[in-house]
Motif scaffolding. Structure first.
Motif, PDB file in Angstrom:
ATOM      1  N   GLY A 170      45.478  38.205  32.182  1.00  0.00           N
ATOM      2  CA  GLY A 170      46.130  37.538  33.297  1.00  0.00           C
ATOM      3  C   GLY A 170      46.922  36.323  32.847  1.00  0.00           C
ATOM      4  O   GLY A 170      46.953  35.959  31.655  1.00  0.00           O
ATOM      5  N   ASP A 171      47.585  35.696  33.792  1.00  0.00           N
ATOM      6  CA  ASP A 171      48.400  34.520  33.494  1.00  0.00           C
ATOM      7  C   ASP A 171      47.538  33.394  32.942  1.00  0.00           C
ATOM      8  O   ASP A 171      46.458  33.088  33.476  1.00  0.00           O
ATOM      9  CB  ASP A 171      49.116  34.030  34.757  1.00  0.00           C
ATOM     10  N   ASP A 172      48.026  32.793  31.858  1.00  0.00           N
ATOM     11  CA  ASP A 172      47.359  31.635  31.247  1.00  0.00           C
ATOM     12  C   ASP A 172      45.935  31.934  30.777  1.00  0.00           C
ATOM     13  O   ASP A 172      45.087  31.034  30.715  1.00  0.00           O
ATOM     14  CB  ASP A 172      47.327  30.459  32.231  1.00  0.00           C
ATOM     15  N   ALA A 173      45.653  33.188  30.453  1.00  0.00           N
ATOM     16  CA  ALA A 173      44.317  33.533  29.964  1.00  0.00           C
ATOM     17  C   ALA A 173      44.086  32.931  28.582  1.00  0.00           C
ATOM     18  O   ALA A 173      45.001  32.876  27.749  1.00  0.00           O
ATOM     19  CB  ALA A 173      44.162  35.049  29.903  1.00  0.00           C
ATOM     20  N   PRO A 174      42.875  32.475  28.308  1.00  0.00           N
ATOM     21  CA  PRO A 174      42.561  31.990  26.964  1.00  0.00           C
ATOM     22  C   PRO A 174      42.367  33.159  25.996  1.00  0.00           C
ATOM     23  O   PRO A 174      42.417  34.326  26.394  1.00  0.00           O
ATOM     24  CB  PRO A 174      41.252  31.229  27.172  1.00  0.00           C
ATOM     25  N   ALA A 175      42.146  32.826  24.746  1.00  0.00           N
ATOM     26  CA  ALA A 175      41.739  33.802  23.737  1.00  0.00           C
ATOM     27  C   ALA A 175      40.310  33.443  23.316  1.00  0.00           C
ATOM     28  O   ALA A 175      39.696  32.528  23.863  1.00  0.00           O
ATOM     29  CB  ALA A 175      42.685  33.756  22.546  1.00  0.00           C
ATOM     30  N   LEU A 183      40.916  36.822  18.747  1.00  0.00           N
ATOM     31  CA  LEU A 183      41.168  38.014  19.554  1.00  0.00           C
ATOM     32  C   LEU A 183      41.797  37.578  20.871  1.00  0.00           C
ATOM     33  O   LEU A 183      41.334  36.628  21.516  1.00  0.00           O
ATOM     34  CB  LEU A 183      39.893  38.803  19.823  1.00  0.00           C
ATOM     35  N   GLU A 184      42.860  38.269  21.241  1.00  0.00           N
ATOM     36  CA  GLU A 184      43.587  37.973  22.468  1.00  0.00           C
ATOM     37  C   GLU A 184      43.471  39.159  23.405  1.00  0.00           C
ATOM     38  O   GLU A 184      43.643  40.315  22.989  1.00  0.00           O
ATOM     39  CB  GLU A 184      45.060  37.698  22.145  1.00  0.00           C
ATOM     40  N   GLY A 185      43.187  38.895  24.665  1.00  0.00           N
ATOM     41  CA  GLY A 185      43.097  39.981  25.628  1.00  0.00           C
ATOM     42  C   GLY A 185      44.461  40.597  25.892  1.00  0.00           C
ATOM     43  O   GLY A 185      45.461  39.892  26.010  1.00  0.00           O
ATOM     44  N   VAL A 186      44.483  41.916  25.993  1.00  0.00           N
ATOM     45  CA  VAL A 186      45.725  42.628  26.297  1.00  0.00           C
ATOM     46  C   VAL A 186      45.657  43.248  27.686  1.00  0.00           C
ATOM     47  O   VAL A 186      46.517  43.024  28.536  1.00  0.00           O
ATOM     48  CB  VAL A 186      46.033  43.713  25.248  1.00  0.00           C
ATOM     49  N   THR A 187      44.592  44.024  27.937  1.00  0.00           N
ATOM     50  CA  THR A 187      44.484  44.701  29.227  1.00  0.00           C
ATOM     51  C   THR A 187      43.034  45.041  29.529  1.00  0.00           C
ATOM     52  O   THR A 187      42.247  45.302  28.607  1.00  0.00           O
ATOM     53  CB  THR A 187      45.326  45.996  29.230  1.00  0.00           C
ATOM     54  N   PRO A 188      42.661  45.023  30.807  1.00  0.00           N
ATOM     55  CA  PRO A 188      41.359  45.597  31.169  1.00  0.00           C
ATOM     56  C   PRO A 188      41.399  47.102  30.919  1.00  0.00           C
ATOM     57  O   PRO A 188      42.465  47.718  30.966  1.00  0.00           O
ATOM     58  CB  PRO A 188      41.232  45.301  32.665  1.00  0.00           C
ATOM     59  N   CYS A 189      40.241  47.674  30.665  1.00  0.00           N
ATOM     60  CA  CYS A 189      40.186  49.106  30.346  1.00  0.00           C
ATOM     61  C   CYS A 189      39.875  49.913  31.605  1.00  0.00           C
ATOM     62  O   CYS A 189      38.741  49.926  32.081  1.00  0.00           O
ATOM     63  CB  CYS A 189      39.126  49.365  29.283  1.00  0.00           C
ATOM     64  N   GLY A 190      40.891  50.576  32.154  1.00  0.00           N
ATOM     65  CA  GLY A 190      40.662  51.536  33.222  1.00  0.00           C
ATOM     66  C   GLY A 190      39.919  52.737  32.664  1.00  0.00           C
ATOM     67  O   GLY A 190      40.219  53.207  31.565  1.00  0.00           O
ATOM     68  N   ARG A 191      38.946  53.233  33.415  1.00  0.00           N
ATOM     69  CA  ARG A 191      38.064  54.258  32.880  1.00  0.00           C
ATOM     70  C   ARG A 191      38.506  55.657  33.272  1.00  0.00           C
ATOM     71  O   ARG A 191      39.184  55.862  34.280  1.00  0.00           O
ATOM     72  CB  ARG A 191      36.625  54.022  33.361  1.00  0.00           C
ATOM     73  N   ASP A 225      41.267  36.764  36.904  1.00  0.00           N
ATOM     74  CA  ASP A 225      42.573  36.934  37.549  1.00  0.00           C
ATOM     75  C   ASP A 225      42.668  38.348  38.110  1.00  0.00           C
ATOM     76  O   ASP A 225      42.986  39.292  37.394  1.00  0.00           O
ATOM     77  CB  ASP A 225      43.683  36.670  36.538  1.00  0.00           C
ATOM     78  N   GLU A 226      42.380  38.494  39.388  1.00  0.00           N
ATOM     79  CA  GLU A 226      42.336  39.820  40.000  1.00  0.00           C
ATOM     80  C   GLU A 226      43.679  40.543  39.907  1.00  0.00           C
ATOM     81  O   GLU A 226      43.732  41.770  39.854  1.00  0.00           O
ATOM     82  CB  GLU A 226      41.898  39.699  41.459  1.00  0.00           C
ATOM     83  N   ALA A 227      44.764  39.786  39.850  1.00  0.00           N
ATOM     84  CA  ALA A 227      46.094  40.391  39.764  1.00  0.00           C
ATOM     85  C   ALA A 227      46.311  41.137  38.449  1.00  0.00           C
ATOM     86  O   ALA A 227      47.212  41.978  38.349  1.00  0.00           O
ATOM     87  CB  ALA A 227      47.167  39.315  39.935  1.00  0.00           C
ATOM     88  N   ALA A 228      45.485  40.848  37.450  1.00  0.00           N
ATOM     89  CA  ALA A 228      45.607  41.527  36.154  1.00  0.00           C
ATOM     90  C   ALA A 228      44.925  42.892  36.141  1.00  0.00           C
ATOM     91  O   ALA A 228      45.022  43.624  35.151  1.00  0.00           O
ATOM     92  CB  ALA A 228      45.014  40.652  35.054  1.00  0.00           C
ATOM     93  N   PHE A 229      44.264  43.262  37.247  1.00  0.00           N
ATOM     94  CA  PHE A 229      43.521  44.515  37.340  1.00  0.00           C
ATOM     95  C   PHE A 229      44.216  45.428  38.346  1.00  0.00           C
ATOM     96  O   PHE A 229      44.415  45.058  39.502  1.00  0.00           O
ATOM     97  CB  PHE A 229      42.077  44.253  37.780  1.00  0.00           C
ATOM     98  N   TYR A 233      38.055  50.474  39.148  1.00  0.00           N
ATOM     99  CA  TYR A 233      37.401  51.395  38.218  1.00  0.00           C
ATOM    100  C   TYR A 233      37.788  50.979  36.795  1.00  0.00           C
ATOM    101  O   TYR A 233      38.437  51.698  36.044  1.00  0.00           O
ATOM    102  CB  TYR A 233      37.792  52.834  38.504  1.00  0.00           C
ATOM    103  N   THR A 234      37.399  49.774  36.467  1.00  0.00           N
ATOM    104  CA  THR A 234      37.816  49.108  35.242  1.00  0.00           C
ATOM    105  C   THR A 234      36.651  48.300  34.699  1.00  0.00           C
ATOM    106  O   THR A 234      36.029  47.542  35.432  1.00  0.00           O
ATOM    107  CB  THR A 234      39.002  48.151  35.533  1.00  0.00           C
ATOM    108  N   VAL A 235      36.371  48.464  33.427  1.00  0.00           N
ATOM    109  CA  VAL A 235      35.384  47.610  32.765  1.00  0.00           C
ATOM    110  C   VAL A 235      35.631  47.691  31.265  1.00  0.00           C
ATOM    111  O   VAL A 235      35.972  48.750  30.751  1.00  0.00           O
ATOM    112  CB  VAL A 235      33.934  48.027  33.112  1.00  0.00           C
TER     113      VAL A 235
END
Length: 261
Positions: A170-175, A183-191, A225-229, A233-235
């Motif tokens: 999401g916006d302004d997410a930390p690493a 490690l930097e987050g890229v995306t939540p994993c949709g299952r 950041d809910e907008a990033a999902f 059905y994501t974890v």
């Protein structure tokens, strides 16, 4: 204290994982031995759990030092077979054996620099132990280890809260850093369809997705950041290791800290 609690890689894509005490970050940004091999049909399509439930009949082991693969088909005679995947001859033998299992001609391909991960521009998958425990609590018949095997993460972080990994997208997410490796987050994993299946039998848990989505929405962290999902059905987090940190080694027991820079 947050720490790297478990490392797991999946030497042959779609088959069983193995636990490691340490893993190098490859040139391509993934972990050494993770999805290093893949079974492909004549069209180049991968054989995995999304494609066939037959993978659940197989039990495999892999020695990361020798690249010897052990496999057993529990739906047939259950005989253990071994293949040294360092040799082209044994890779061909393995391909022939797996062709018989899946009923389609396959080849056993290898990629030492990146592996056959689904998202080839990204890196390791990350989840917290507390997330696994929480998901297991949502279902009467699931154990923490069973959820661990269904979700198939590479990196498991202990000493943190459930869904800790959600904060890194999401916006302004930390690493975060594991010891000195960023490690930097890229995306939540949709299952996909795989998590609803028992990893040993392939039997689907009734209404797994529906209950998962309901509970995930109800417990979604206020600080994420809910907008990033795209959906609930994501974890699990798919992360990226910057080029400057590739070639470094992750070790179980390494400390983990969030960084904002």
């Amino acid at each position: 204290m947050a720490l790297l609690d478990r490392l797991r890689v999946y030497p042959v894509k779609g088959l069983d994982g193995i636990e490691l005490e340490a893993a190098d970050v490859l040139e391509g940004g993934t972990l050494a031995r993770d999805r290093e091999f893949a079974l492909e049909d004549a069209d180049g399509d991968v054989i995995n759990g999304k494609r066939t439930e037959r993978v659940h009949d197989l039990r495999t082991g892999f020695d990361p030092d020798t690249a010897v693969l052990e496999a057993r088909d529990e739906a047939s005679d259950g005989e253990v077979v071994q293949f040294s995947l360092e040799t082209a001859t044994d890779r061909d033998r393995a391909a022939e054996w797996f062709s018989g299992v899946f009923g389609v001609d396959v080849s056993l391909e290898r990629d030492r620099t990146l592996g056959f991960v689904d998202r080839r521009e990204m890196g390791p998958s990350v989840i917290s132990t507390a997330t696994l425990e929480t998901v297991a609590d949502w279902f009467d018949d699931l154990t923490v280890d069973g959820v661990r095997r269904r979700l198939r993460a590479n990196i498991e972080i202990g000493g943190v809260e459930p869904f800790w990994e959600d904060r890194f997208v999401g916006d302004d997410a930390p690493a975060f850093k594991i010891d000195g490796v960023r490690l930097e987050g890229v995306t939540p994993c949709g299952r996909c369809v795989v998590p609803k299946r028992d990893p040993d039998t392939g039997d689907a848990l009734p209404e797994f997705r529906e209950r998962f989505v309901q509970k995930r929405e109800a417990t979604f962290p206020d600080w994420a950041d809910e907008a990033a999902f795209d959906h609930y059905y994501t974890v699990m987090l798919i992360a990226r290791v910057p080029g400057s940190d590739r070639g470094e080694t992750l070790r179980v027991g390494d400390g983990v800290r969030v960084v904002d820079d």
